[in-house]
Design an enzyme around this catalytic site. Structure first.
Site, short mmCIF file in Angstrom:
data_model
loop_
_atom_site.label_atom_id
_atom_site.label_comp_id
_atom_site.label_asym_id
_atom_site.label_seq_id
_atom_site.Cartn_x
_atom_site.Cartn_y
_atom_site.Cartn_z
N HIS A 190 0.80 -1.23 0.00
CA HIS A 190 0.00 0.00 0.00
C HIS A 190 0.82 1.27 0.00
O HIS A 190 0.45 2.26 -0.63
CB HIS A 190 -0.96 0.00 1.18
CG HIS A 190 -2.04 -0.97 0.96
ND1 HIS A 190 -2.80 -0.96 -0.18
CD2 HIS A 190 -2.46 -2.01 1.69
CE1 HIS A 190 -3.65 -1.96 -0.12
NE2 HIS A 190 -3.47 -2.61 1.00
N CYS A 510 -1.80 -5.19 -26.89
CA CYS A 510 -1.77 -4.76 -25.48
C CYS A 510 -0.66 -5.44 -24.69
O CYS A 510 -0.55 -5.24 -23.49
CB CYS A 510 -3.12 -4.97 -24.80
SG CYS A 510 -3.57 -6.69 -24.65
C1 PEP Z 1 -0.22 -10.63 -22.73
O1 PEP Z 1 -0.18 -11.85 -22.52
O2 PEP Z 1 0.46 -10.07 -23.61
C2 PEP Z 1 -1.08 -9.77 -21.93
C3 PEP Z 1 -1.24 -8.50 -22.24
O3 PEP Z 1 -1.68 -10.30 -20.84
P1 PEP Z 1 -0.93 -10.64 -19.45
O4 PEP Z 1 0.42 -10.00 -19.50
O5 PEP Z 1 -1.81 -10.11 -18.40
O6 PEP Z 1 -0.88 -12.14 -19.51
#
Ligand code: PEP
Ligand code: MG
Length: 579
Positions: A190, A510
């Protein structure tokens, strides 16, 4: 001068005076007579209720002061104080062992905390500390020491401590708090979360810090001993000499300038020199990150990891609790969209209320959407919360670990159940775009078999790379395979881009790759136009895209697809990232 190395937990650099915040000794427990059991049980129940009331009041006060997410920490602690499991364990100890309320409460809280700590997960370990803290609060009330603990900071200083429980962190005056240097703790503790929310540096896990400081003070013979901390590198310097002090001051000035520049540029579009528009989105793991992402110019959330809601506790989060978390992010970003990722937990991240079989290969096991076979309720509840949050702004939902068309049908049927349930109950809901994470190679190889059924795909390059080259994403011994510019990954991304174009499906990235400025250029060259990344990566990726030419990136991508190694591919894009 002495230099120690800890774990960076909140960005920034500071050289200043410091103060040690010590943990309060817990009240001593004892035993009672059998006749006193019932009265003791009542006393303990009253103290638990009073502790919960106190914590709720603190939560409301902090939320009202403009820190709703820090407030939520105390709301969660209030829930812990009211948790029937704590009550039951305490009662059992009082009845069976004749421990008094203080001893029984401290031991029961510790018992639950130990269970949480046994799970190898940083977030849960941090919650264990919260639980111990709740136990202490109740014990203090029982001992008649009910006042809130809280060391004052009489002048601005870096706070040094073994650990800072949330109840203490909340009482530290914001305006005099210059940073944290803690002996224990993780970046998800935290104090670290608070430091990031306040924008002050924090270094955690600095072993031996307090003893070293005390020695330095003794050796200094009355001369003031300063502390310098670097929340980006984890460096902690006790009594810095002249050149070190100067280096820290320069770092502090540079980081202040970089932060100013990042904010100043946040509203500039990520557009290449020849006019190709790239949308930069944010990856977030908790609602409290939204504000910083917005300040740094994110045009929506491309990945909202929702695990935090599920990992921090002994029972699954309710629909309303999830709704509150999702809605706060959706409201913050509206009219830009927020992409909520369904729960991605499983064999690698066991959680107390999900009895999963131990697996030899958790990353290849019952993880993420695969849990829906036995616990569809978890996903339907999550989808219901997402559909309800969609009344506040555009929401997308994506399923992690989708392997093929059958998984997509599962997602669609879970979403249909969520809608039917809400509509049947007359609950208000919005529309949600449904999509998938493209993070298993098979999902890309057979994309044409299901792309017609969904609105978007998001390349999770972290897992996609691990499953493509058969290399554990966390295994540092295999670093040579872990460059996201591996030619195999590039070819899969090209296939995904082409399949998405054919089907009219929106595509984004992502995984961490999107936040690496050089790799981001490769993605743009391959045809990706939406990149989602951690907030801290937004400024540099924006600047790099703005300095590049799409025509060059396309040509480099074309050539890169014929290269044999990640390093050769990286070299091609590095020269284009010199903006
Ligand atoms: C990924 O696998 O690229 C992703 C964005 O998910 P995580 O890193 O949460 O597995
Ligand atoms: Mg993943």
């Amino acid at each position: 001068m002495q230099t120690l190395l800890g774990t960076p937990a909140s960005s920034g650099v500071r050289r200043a005076r410091w103060t040690i915040v010590r943990e309060e000794a817990p009240p001593a427990g004892g035993t009672i007579t059998p006749e006193a059991v019932e009265a003791e049980l009542e006393r303990v129940a009253a103290a638990r209720a009073a502790a919960a009331d106190q914590l709720e009041a603190i939560a409301a006060r902090i939320a009202a002061a403009g820190h709703p997410d820090e407030g939520a920490i105390f709301a969660a602690q209030a829930a812990m104080a009211r948790d029937p499991m704590l009550a039951e364990l305490t009662e059992r100890r009082i009845r069976e062992r004749l421990e008094d309320g203080i001893a029984a409460t401290l031991a029961a809280a510790e018992e639950i905390a130990a269970q949480l700590r046994a799970i190898p997960d940083e977030l849960l370990a941090a919650r264990a500390a919260d639980l111990t803290d709740v136990g202490l609060r109740i014990a203090r009330l029982l001992a008649g020491r009910g006042d809130e603990p809280g060391p004052g900071l009489d002048a601005p200083a870096i706070v040094v401590a073994r650990d800072i429980p949330p109840s203490v962190a909340a009482t530290l005056p914001r305006e005099r708090l210059l940073g944290f240097a803690l002996e224990t703790g993780s970046p998800t503790a935290h104090a670290a979360i608070l430091a990031r929310a306040y924008g002050i540096p924090a270094v955690v896990g600095v072993g031996g810090l307090i003893a070293a400081l005390e020695q330095a003070v003794a050796a200094a013979g009355g001369r003031p001993v300063e502390l310098a901390i670097d929340g980006d590198s984890g460096e902690v310097v006790i009594d810095p000499d002249e050149p070190t002090a100067r280096r820290f001051d320069e770092l502090a000035a540079a980081s202040a300038r970089a932060a100013d520049r990042a904010i100043a540029e946040a509203n500039l579009p990520a557009v290449t020199l020849d006019g190709a528009d790239v949308t930069l989105l944010a990856n977030i793991g908790t609602p409290d990150e939204a504000a910083r992402c917005l300040a740094l110019g994110a045009r929506g959330v491309g990945l909202f990891r929702t695990e935090f809601l599920f990992l921090e506790r002994a029972t699954p989060p309710s629909e309303d609790e999830q709704l509150a978390a999702y809605r706060s992010v959706v409201e913050a970003f509206a009219p830009d969209p927020v992409t909520i990722r369904l729960l991605d937990i499983g064999g690698d991240k066991p959680i107390p209320y999900l009895p999963l079989e131990p697996e030899a290969n958790p990353f290849l096991g019952v993880r993420a959407l695969r849990l829906a076979a036995t616990r569809p309720d978890l996903f339907v509840t999550q989808l219901r919360a997402a559909y309800r949050a969609a009344t506040a702004g555009p929401v997308k939902v994506m399923a992690p670990m989708v392997a093929d068309a059958t998984d997509v049908e599962l997602l669609l049927s879970l979403a249909a159940q969520a809608r039917a349930g809400l509509d049947g109950e007359g609950l208000e809901r919005g529309e949600v775009e449904l999509g998938v994470m493209l993070e298993i190679p098979s999902a890309i190889l057979v994309a044409d078999t299901y792309f017609g059924r969904i609105a978007f795909g998001s390349l999770g390059t972290n897992d996609l790379l691990q499953y493509t080259v058969a290399v554990d994403r966390g295994n540092r011994a295999l670093a040579r395979y872990q460059d996201s510019l591996h030619p195999a990954l590039l070819r899969l991304i090209r296939d995904a881009v082409e399949a998405a174009e054919r089907a009219g499906v929106e595509l984004s990235v992502c995984g961490e790759m999107a936040g690496d400025p050089v790799a981001a250029l490769a993605l743009v060259g391959l045809g990706v136009r939406k990149l989602s990344m951690a907030a801290g990566s937004l400024p540099l990726v924006r600047r790099t895209v703005r300095g590049a030419r799409l025509a060059d990136l396309r040509a480099a991508a074309e050539a890169a697809l014929g290269e044999a190694t990640a390093s050769a591919i990286r070299a091609r894009f590095e020269v284009l990232a010199r903006a």
